[in-house]
Design a protein around this motif. Structure first.
Motif, mmCIF file in Angstrom:
data_model
loop_
_atom_site.group_PDB
_atom_site.id
_atom_site.type_symbol
_atom_site.label_atom_id
_atom_site.label_comp_id
_atom_site.label_asym_id
_atom_site.label_seq_id
_atom_site.Cartn_x
_atom_site.Cartn_y
_atom_site.Cartn_z
ATOM 1 N N ALA A 129 22.941 35.310 58.749
ATOM 2 C CA ALA A 129 22.096 36.511 58.817
ATOM 3 C C ALA A 129 21.575 36.707 60.237
ATOM 4 C CB ALA A 129 20.933 36.391 57.822
ATOM 5 N N TYR A 130 21.193 35.627 60.863
ATOM 6 C CA TYR A 130 20.658 35.688 62.229
ATOM 7 C C TYR A 130 21.698 36.253 63.194
ATOM 8 C CZ TYR A 130 18.700 34.035 66.659
ATOM 9 O OH TYR A 130 18.217 33.961 67.937
ATOM 10 N N GLN A 131 22.924 35.762 63.076
ATOM 11 C CA GLN A 131 23.979 36.245 63.971
ATOM 12 C C GLN A 131 24.303 37.720 63.730
ATOM 13 O OE1 GLN A 131 27.232 33.161 64.725
ATOM 14 N NE2 GLN A 131 26.184 32.283 62.955
ATOM 15 N N PHE A 132 24.382 38.097 62.455
ATOM 16 C CA PHE A 132 24.676 39.501 62.139
ATOM 17 C C PHE A 132 23.573 40.411 62.689
ATOM 18 C CE2 PHE A 132 26.928 37.864 58.085
ATOM 19 C CZ PHE A 132 28.126 37.738 58.762
ATOM 20 N N THR A 169 26.267 44.468 55.828
ATOM 21 C CA THR A 169 27.203 43.397 55.486
ATOM 22 C C THR A 169 26.588 42.490 54.430
ATOM 23 O OG1 THR A 169 28.738 41.744 56.349
ATOM 24 C CG2 THR A 169 26.501 41.687 57.221
ATOM 25 N N ALA A 170 27.403 41.521 53.979
ATOM 26 C CA ALA A 170 26.965 40.630 52.903
ATOM 27 C C ALA A 170 27.031 39.180 53.344
ATOM 28 C CB ALA A 170 27.844 40.839 51.672
ATOM 29 N N ILE A 213 17.181 44.924 58.182
ATOM 30 C CA ILE A 213 16.506 44.429 56.969
ATOM 31 C C ILE A 213 17.410 43.464 56.199
ATOM 32 C CG2 ILE A 213 14.986 46.428 56.667
ATOM 33 C CD1 ILE A 213 16.894 47.448 54.486
ATOM 34 N N TYR A 214 16.761 42.524 55.541
ATOM 35 C CA TYR A 214 17.455 41.594 54.642
ATOM 36 C C TYR A 214 17.236 42.060 53.211
ATOM 37 C CZ TYR A 214 18.066 37.477 51.672
ATOM 38 O OH TYR A 214 18.436 36.629 50.658
ATOM 39 N N VAL A 215 18.324 42.114 52.458
ATOM 40 C CA VAL A 215 18.299 42.660 51.092
ATOM 41 C C VAL A 215 18.825 41.607 50.112
ATOM 42 C CG1 VAL A 215 19.252 44.477 49.601
ATOM 43 C CG2 VAL A 215 18.615 45.017 51.961
ATOM 44 N N ASP A 248 22.680 46.675 60.534
ATOM 45 C CA ASP A 248 21.409 47.275 60.108
ATOM 46 C C ASP A 248 20.856 46.689 58.796
ATOM 47 O OD1 ASP A 248 21.472 49.304 62.213
ATOM 48 O OD2 ASP A 248 23.167 50.138 61.089
ATOM 49 N N ILE A 249 21.762 46.393 57.887
ATOM 50 C CA ILE A 249 21.347 45.896 56.563
ATOM 51 C C ILE A 249 22.173 44.655 56.243
ATOM 52 C CG2 ILE A 249 21.291 46.386 54.082
ATOM 53 C CD1 ILE A 249 20.995 49.354 54.733
ATOM 54 N N ILE A 250 21.495 43.560 55.932
ATOM 55 C CA ILE A 250 22.196 42.330 55.580
ATOM 56 C C ILE A 250 21.805 41.963 54.168
ATOM 57 C CG2 ILE A 250 22.480 39.897 56.116
ATOM 58 C CD1 ILE A 250 21.757 40.690 59.064
ATOM 59 N N LYS A 251 22.759 42.081 53.251
ATOM 60 C CA LYS A 251 22.451 41.813 51.848
ATOM 61 C C LYS A 251 23.078 40.506 51.414
ATOM 62 C CE LYS A 251 26.326 44.020 49.446
ATOM 63 N NZ LYS A 251 26.750 42.819 48.729
#
Lengths: 379, 379
Positions: free
Chosen positions: B159-162, B143-144, B207-209, B168-171
């Motif tokens: 980001a924390y909630q997601f 997600t974004a 991961i944070y992207v 899996d991937i937070i961009k």
């Protein structure tokens, strides 16, 4: 659902973009509003937080008017803060995601003073190039070294003849980069020296402009090499390396050379009904990025631009843009002697004519051919 | 008129590009030959020197066949040396000047071993990303962070909630760069830490992207900052910074992070009848450049891609390409729960689903919403 307690102080400070949108009025209005959302928050409209995001960050429709049947002229404003004052993010706000949506065309940018102040624009511009070349008012004549496959020495020999014949700017063909036929450093050294030798004989100020369009991690290095080897300018294709590469080179005191922008790989923005206007892409954006001259295919040659589109590019090189200097339009492609009078009438004197194949076809002696074209534009 | 005494030893070593050309047969044949000339020597045909330039440097029509009425499938080969083994010049040979000519569309590239050997391609690819995330076979969910205008802390809270909910991937949203609402370094630090904190609670490997699309002279620096702050990947929009920026980052041992490619500002290549195919641009080229995942608007959402075009992109991410690893297709835009079954059928398990607004709309609790989508793809 989403709240943000951070208190940003935001004042009205917006720039404008004019879009043409095709379709029925209701559809076009919906599309215009979609642009406001898509290019900024990219978020479900009903969930856009109140406060600065809704009041300032969201795009805003300023004007919605009919351009022609089934086509609407829409002016949308964006807050300057959306751009982060970066050229890359500015392009993203203007046309990032909506480039993927049909029926939308960027017509022109109207940047406000605070945004313009973030960009230096061209280092030289028209006046700076004229000073460097010692050409106060006449049109400037440029040509390209080619074909690909010649050795560096053969290209340098061509450069020597062109410079002897009075060509003002001799650039690499945009397709010559670092092929083994003519590796960059060897070629730049030999061509710069050949032009310098001719200048010593003629007393003229011809410059050699190598193509530094290169992989991301080599472009700046090539600019530095070019400078140290005696290049008088640099050729960059922003479609291949990004417009901001031009800005970086233009802003660099270490480089300090005029830049010519080449349209390779940018054509899809202007060849369809959607995309961007010639005025915005080859005029405004090349100039904002810091190119001192913008090369594009002339009308009537082997490309598809109309005379009106070419005139629009020329307009974009000099229309009011705050402190951003006017730059040279540089029409090329298919130029022959018989077209010169019409081109002079179209462009006036503030132009760099780029003659390619015509210079080879005119006759067997390249020095004489160069003189022929040089004389034609000596007005 | 032009002779070159340099003796280059050239062997047959050519790569191929398939173009679709519109028009009557005679016109299309002329256009095909024009491509051979324009993309290489760009020189009057009758003056092209004999020897290596005519025999090897010139493009060559390998196949000319009818695709459908008024449309022709043409395979043209180019010598590998024309590319200088640079991605920028390869793009230039494939579609540089002819991007400005109408009726031509790049369908697909067939690169030969010597040219493929010049590129490392993606560092991770599908397998590498699966290893990093500890997800052996199921689809991956991304997600974004948005909307633009939120503070870094507010984005980190999202980001924390997601991450708690099992994304899996937070961009970053592709429009969030270095705006004052959420400056790059501050945002990357807070979001990376938020995801890390959630991972400690969940035991997962989210991961944070961050988005490192940036001015030319800042992009590499942002990649390094992102890495040192704990980012697990990087987002780059090659339309804004050039495809070769991806290659540079992918090749860098200092960075060593997966890359997601975003299609912003590339749309004009595929929205018209001409330009490039979805397969070539978002599939083959993103992969060759070294992206580990290629983001594009899914069919049925708010963009205009058809299901077939999306399947073509997915095909381009995994079709045979020598040592260049398969990468993930990452369809996004307008994803809602009810579309997931159809998307699973279309893409199978080797896919990164990018859910945006739908994740916010599903219900009031973002952790629950994340779990909802996460469960849907847990096949």
């Amino acid at each position: 659902m989403i709240k943000d307690n951070a208190a940003f102080d935001m004042k009205e400070d917006r720039f404008k973009v004019t879009y043409l949108i095709d379709g029925e009025e209701a559809e076009a209005r919906a599309r215009a509003w979609d642009i406001c959302v898509e290019q900024t928050v990219e978020f479900p409209e009903e969930l856009v937080p109140e406060g600065i995001i809704r009041d300032h960050v969201l795009g805003r429709i300023e004007v919605f008017g009919q351009q022609e049947p089934q086509c609407w002229r829409v002016v949308i404003s964006y807050h300057v803060d959306t751009t982060a004052f970066e050229l890359t993010q500015l392009l993203n706000v203007v046309f990032g995601n909506i480039s993927i949506k049909p029926k939308i065309r960027v017509e022109r940018l109207e940047l406000c003073p605070s945004l313009l102040a973030a960009f230096k624009g061209p280092r030289f511009g028209r006046q700076g190039i004229r000073q460097r070349l010692g050409i106060p008012s006449r049109p400037i004549l440029a040509t390209a070294l080619k074909p690909m496959g010649l050795s560096s020495q053969a290209l340098a020999d061509l450069a020597y003849q062109f410079a002897l014949g009075g060509i003002d700017i001799i650039k690499d063909d945009h397709g010559i980069s670092d092929q083994r036929f003519s590796p960059f450093e060897e070629r730049a050294a030999l061509c710069a020296e050949a032009v310098s030798k001719a200048n010593r004989q003629t007393g003229l100020n011809c410059i050699y402009v190598p193509n530094i369009t290169a992989p991301y991690d080599k472009l700046f290095e090539r600019a530095k090499q070019a400078r140290s080897l005696g290049a008088g300018g640099l050729l960059i294709s922003p479609g291949l390396v990004g417009l901001d590469a031009i800005r970086t080179i233009a802003d660099s005191d270490e480089i300090d050379l005029p830049i010519m922008s080449h349209p390779a790989f940018q054509g899809s923005f202007v060849t369809g009904s959607y995309g961007m206007s010639h005025y915005a892409l080859f005029g405004q954006l090349a100039r904002l990025a810091g190119a001192d001259a913008t090369i594009y295919p002339n009308y009537g040659g082997r490309f598809s631009f109309s005379k009106e589109e070419c005139k629009q590019i020329a307009a974009g090189t000099s229309d009011e843009m705050g402190h951003i200097k006017p730059i040279f339009p540089s029409p090329g492609g298919g130029m022959t002697g018989d077209k010169v009078p019409d081109m002079l009438e179209t462009y006036g004197k503030d132009v760099i004519f780029l003659v390619g194949g015509g210079l080879f076809k005119q006759g067997p002696d390249l020095v004489e051919n160069s003189k022929y074209f040089r004389n034609m534009i000596d007005i």
